[in-house]
Design an enzyme around this catalytic site. Structure first.
Site, mmCIF file in Angstrom:
data_model
loop_
_atom_site.group_PDB
_atom_site.id
_atom_site.type_symbol
_atom_site.label_atom_id
_atom_site.label_comp_id
_atom_site.label_asym_id
_atom_site.label_seq_id
_atom_site.Cartn_x
_atom_site.Cartn_y
_atom_site.Cartn_z
ATOM 1 N N HIS A 140 4.998 149.967 -42.428
ATOM 2 C CA HIS A 140 4.233 149.348 -41.346
ATOM 3 C C HIS A 140 3.420 150.437 -40.650
ATOM 4 O O HIS A 140 3.766 151.627 -40.715
ATOM 5 C CB HIS A 140 5.179 148.704 -40.333
ATOM 6 N N GLU A 191 3.157 151.294 -37.563
ATOM 7 C CA GLU A 191 3.918 152.065 -36.580
ATOM 8 C C GLU A 191 4.894 153.025 -37.254
ATOM 9 O O GLU A 191 5.078 154.159 -36.799
ATOM 10 C CB GLU A 191 4.691 151.129 -35.637
ATOM 11 N N CYS A 220 7.717 145.405 -34.779
ATOM 12 C CA CYS A 220 8.898 144.654 -35.211
ATOM 13 C C CYS A 220 10.151 145.431 -34.813
ATOM 14 O O CYS A 220 10.082 146.556 -34.324
ATOM 15 C CB CYS A 220 8.844 144.423 -36.721
ATOM 16 N N CYS A 265 10.319 148.915 -36.547
ATOM 17 C CA CYS A 265 9.388 149.879 -35.969
ATOM 18 C C CYS A 265 9.796 150.261 -34.552
ATOM 19 O O CYS A 265 9.664 151.414 -34.156
ATOM 20 C CB CYS A 265 7.976 149.309 -35.979
#
Length: 137
Positions: free
Chosen positions: A35, A37, A65, A68
Site C-alpha cells: 500500500h 502508506e 487501513c 498501514c
C-alpha cells in the site's frame, strides 16, 4: 493508476517540505502489503531517524487501513491527514477492513494526531472512476 496499480498515494511532509512520496504498488510489486502508506513508511525508516518522524505528517489520499496504521504507529510518524475515509472507500469499492485508523492509533501508548476526512468529495471521484472499471459497483 497510470502505473497499473490502485489509486492510492502518500506524502511525508516535515517543516512544510515534501520529503518523501509513495504510491500503491500492489499489482506491479506482486505484494498485497505494498500500500502507498506501507511503501512510504518502509522508505522513511531507511532514510530518516525515528526522532525525525515525530514531527512529520503523512498525507494520504485515503484513510490508512489497519495494516498501514500499525506501520505508521510503529514508525513514530506524529500526524496523519487523509482525504477519503475507509468507510467511504468501502461503500464505493466494496473493500476494506472497516477499521478506522483512529481506532488503531487510540489502541497504542503513543498519540498519533489524525485529521480527516478532508476534501473527501474530490478524493472520492478518483475512486468512483477507478472501481467500477474493476467490476465493483
Amino acid at each position: 493508476m497510470a502505473n497499473g496499480n490502485e489509486p492510492f498515494g502518500a506524502l511525508l511532509v516535515k517543516d512544510g517540505q515534501v520529503i518523501l512520496r509513495a504510491e500503491n504498488t500492489v499489482f506491479t510489486g506482486r505484494d498485497m502489503t505494498n500500500h502507498a502508506e506501507m511503501n512510504l513508511v518502509k522508505e522513511a525508516m531507511r532514510r530518516f531517524e525515528p526522532t525525525d518522524l515525530l514531527e512529520a505528517t503523512l498525507y494520504t489520499s485515503t484513510e490508512p487501513c489497519a495494516m498501514c496504521s500499525g506501520a505508521i504507529y510503529w514508525s513514530g510518524i506524529g500526524r496523519v491527514v487523509f482525504a477519503c475515509s475507509e468507510a467511504r472507500l468501502g461503500q464505493i469499492a466494496g473493500i476494506g477492513l472497516a477499521v478506522p485508523c483512529r481506532v488503531v492509533f487510540d489502541s497504542g501508548a503513543r498519540r498519533v494526531e489524525v485529521i480527516g476526512p478532508l476534501l473527501e468529495e474530490e478524493a472520492v471521484q478518483t475512486h468512483m472512476n477507478y472501481w467500477p472499471r474493476r467490476g465493483v459497483e
